[in-house]
Design an enzyme around this catalytic site. Structure first.
Site, PDB file in Angstrom:
ATOM      1  CG  PHE A 189      -0.278   0.436   2.505  1.00 40.35           C
ATOM      2  CD1 PHE A 189      -0.130   1.786   2.811  1.00 40.35           C
ATOM      3  CD2 PHE A 189       0.234  -0.494   3.413  1.00 40.35           C
ATOM      4  CE1 PHE A 189       0.503   2.193   3.984  1.00 40.35           C
ATOM      5  CE2 PHE A 189       0.865  -0.093   4.575  1.00 40.35           C
ATOM      6  CZ  PHE A 189       1.005   1.243   4.863  1.00 40.35           C
ATOM      7  CD  GLU A 229       8.405  -2.914   8.279  1.00 39.33           C
ATOM      8  OE1 GLU A 229       7.632  -3.854   8.040  1.00 39.33           O
ATOM      9  OE2 GLU A 229       9.003  -2.293   7.387  1.00 39.33           O
ATOM     10  CB  SER A 273       4.834  -7.567   5.587  1.00 37.66           C
ATOM     11  OG  SER A 273       3.824  -8.445   5.141  1.00 37.66           O
ATOM     12  CB  CYS A 310      10.383  -0.313   2.785  1.00 35.79           C
ATOM     13  SG  CYS A 310      11.060   0.313   1.259  1.00 35.79           S
ATOM     14  CE  LYS A 334      -2.857  -8.464  -4.627  1.00 41.49           C
ATOM     15  NZ  LYS A 334      -3.201  -7.477  -3.579  1.00 41.49           N
ATOM     16  CD  GLU A 351      -5.503  -6.204  -0.024  1.00 36.86           C
ATOM     17  OE1 GLU A 351      -4.497  -5.863  -0.694  1.00 36.86           O
ATOM     18  OE2 GLU A 351      -5.517  -7.193   0.726  1.00 36.86           O
TER      19      GLU A 351
END
Ligand code: NAD
Length: 499
Positions: A150, A384, A227, A282, A174, A177
């Site tokens: 995301f 994280e 992740s 990240c 893909k 979402e």
């Protein structure tokens, strides 16, 4: 009525038919602003069908003509920059200037991909033997897929499809979402740039869509960013199904602050790199490692007021340092990790857990938090957090400071602040991490270099974009030819050598 996001399959926007949807929020108000369709296996297969059908057409387009489509796409990204950034910011929550940076970083990969005719040139050896020439060529793989997180809904899809389609592959993306509108819009613009139908398809979805990608034998390569637990699953499952896989995972990026560092500069950089985009990057700096207690005391003294003064605001507010987190659920996770840090005995110097924005009480905002005296055995050090939280974990000397990021499970990025060239050089050489900044807080390589971490931050052998990206998305074929063909030497039963 709630807006319904669509899939982009075979050159057209199509409504989801699975009957499953996920709410897409406006993170600033907490309201549901759209519904993302969750593609079922059949819809993903339709996208793969379209990409399979388009592949022979697209691979036959010569590299220079493919580059022209990339040039045109770059122009369209520039023309639509404001619209893309506003859409991105409205679903993700990052401030507009940062959303533009997200699009711009993706655009830079497209600029790199514009050089594809040159990048695909093979090698040639004339006269490798008597009448023998040897040459190599790079050929596209076929249908490739990308599964994206995301937090960079423009840049990361473009890391993947930008290089892949320029190489002559066709692609199924893909996207996350949680904020899928920008990737769908990118596919529309790519068509507008002149790509044939089916070359780029975008299907928002969840595990069902991902598993269809991982198991369909027509998909040749899968690129993933997200992740680490999911990255590991993607790597193992994709590889077990015979695919090439590169799977980038989570991170815990340390900044080492040596006693000779320019502390004013360090504090500016830590504030920007730790709290920008609400820490949902990240490559965010999440651990500051002052070397010696004296540096630690001074650093925390200077950081505290800066964290307290962070301007948390609407994504559209040009004065805001950062906006809301992506979802309420994610904010709860971040709050839970701060609670855990307190329980573990870390010193919570600034507590941003309960910040609300007046008039936007239902938005997913969080203030900046600062921990001091975090130690390597604490869970908040090991995991994280992915929120606006910076931990200070002190080291007694240079060796301990090198060991901390080196021994950590993640190895994405790291930075060192020093005026000492010897220390910087030794650090860059010894540290067990993939991307290193020297007096640079977020060492994200430019598109013609290559992006990728080590250890649990990346599974697979090749990085994103740059030459590594071209290698990932192509097969190399090496040809040995003999002309004139008619020269007879008799049968040979030993391996040819150059002895
Ligand atoms: P995520 O792992 O939750 O989701 C990433 C993708 O995986 C999404 O498309 C999602 O739909 C899919 N997914 C989620 N659960 C799945 C499951 N059980 N099975 C199959 N697919 C599944 O990650 P996120 O929250 O969207 O993104 C944040 C994470 O991404 C952070 O850990 C961050 O560090 C990481 N990230 C890494 C890099 C990098 O280059 N190393 C870059 C950006 C983000």
């Amino acid at each position: 009525m709630t807006r319904e996001i669509q899939h982009f399959i075979d050159g057209k926007l199509v409504s989801g038919t699975s009957g499953r949807f996920l709410d897409v929020f406006n993170p600033a108000t907490g309201e549901v602003q759209a519904r993302a369709p969750l593609a079922n296996a059949g819809e993903v297969r339709q996208a793969i069908d379209a990409a399979e059908k388009a592949f022979p057409v697209w691979r036959a387009v010569n590299p220079q003509r493919r580059a022209r489509v990339m040039f045109k796409f770059k122009e369209l990204l520039e023309k639509n920059m404001d619209e893309l950034a506003a859409l991105l910011s409205s679903e993700h929550g990052k401030v507009l200037a940062d959303a533009k940076g997200d699009v711009q970083r993706g655009l830079e990969v497209i600029e790199f991909a514009c050089g594809i005719p040159h990048l695909l040139k093979g090698e040639f050896t004339e006269g490798a033997g008597p009448g023998i020439d040897m040459y190599s060529m790079r050929q596209p793989l076929g249908v490739c897929a990308g599964i994206t997180p995301f937090n960079f809904p423009a840049m990361i899809p473009m890391w993947m499809f930008g290089v892949s389609v320029a190489c002559g592959n066709t692609f199924v993306c893909k996207p996350s979402e949680k904020d899928p509108s920008v990737p769908v819009r990118l596919a529309e613009l790519f068509m507008e740039a002149g790509a044939p139908e089916g070359v780029l398809n975008v299907v928002p979805g969840d595990k069902e869509a991902v598993d269809t990608i991982l198991t369909d034998p027509r998909i040749q390569a899968v690129s993933f960013v997200g992740s680490s637990a999911i990255a590991e699953y993607i790597y193992a499952t994709g590889a077990a199904n015979g695919k090439r896989v590169q799977a980038m995972g989570g991170a815990k990026n340390h900044a080492i602050i040596m006693p000779d560092a320019d502390l004013d500069r360090v504090v500016d950089d830590l504030i920007g790199a730790g709290y920008g985009s609400a820490g949902e990057r990240c490559m965010a700096i999440s651990v500051a490692v002052p070397v010696t207690d004296a540096v630690g005391d001074e650093l925390v003294k200077r950081l505290r007021p800066r964290v307290e003064e962070l301007r948390v605001g609407l994504p559209t507010d040009p004065d805001a340092d950062y906006g809301p987190l992506v979802t309420a659920e994610h904010r709860e996770k971040v709050r839970g990790l701060i609670d855990l840090g307190v329980k573990e005995g870390a010193d919570l110097v600034v507590d941003g857990r309960d910040l609300t924005l007046q008039g936007y009480e239902d938005g997913f905002f969080m203030g900046g938090s600062l921990f001091d005296r975090v130690t390597t055995d604490m869970q908040i050090y090991k995991d994280e957090i992915f929120g606006p939280v910076l931990s200070v974990a002190r080291a007694k000397d240079f060796d301990e400071a090198v060991a901390m990021p080196s021994d950590h499970q993640y190895g994405n990025g790291v930075a060192i602040y020093t005026r000492d060239g010897d220390a910087a050089r030794e650090f860059a050489s010894r540290v067990n991490v993939g991307m290193v900044g020297i007096n640079v807080p977020i060492p994200v390589p430019l598109s013609y270099h290559t992006f990728g971490g080590w250890k649990r931050s990346a599974f697979g052998d090749t990085n994103q974009h740059g030459l590594e990206g071209v290698k990932f998305y192509t097969h190399i074929k090496t040809i040995t030819s003999r002309w004139p063909a008619g020269v007879r030497e008799g049968a040979s039963f030993v391996i040819p050598t150059m002895k």
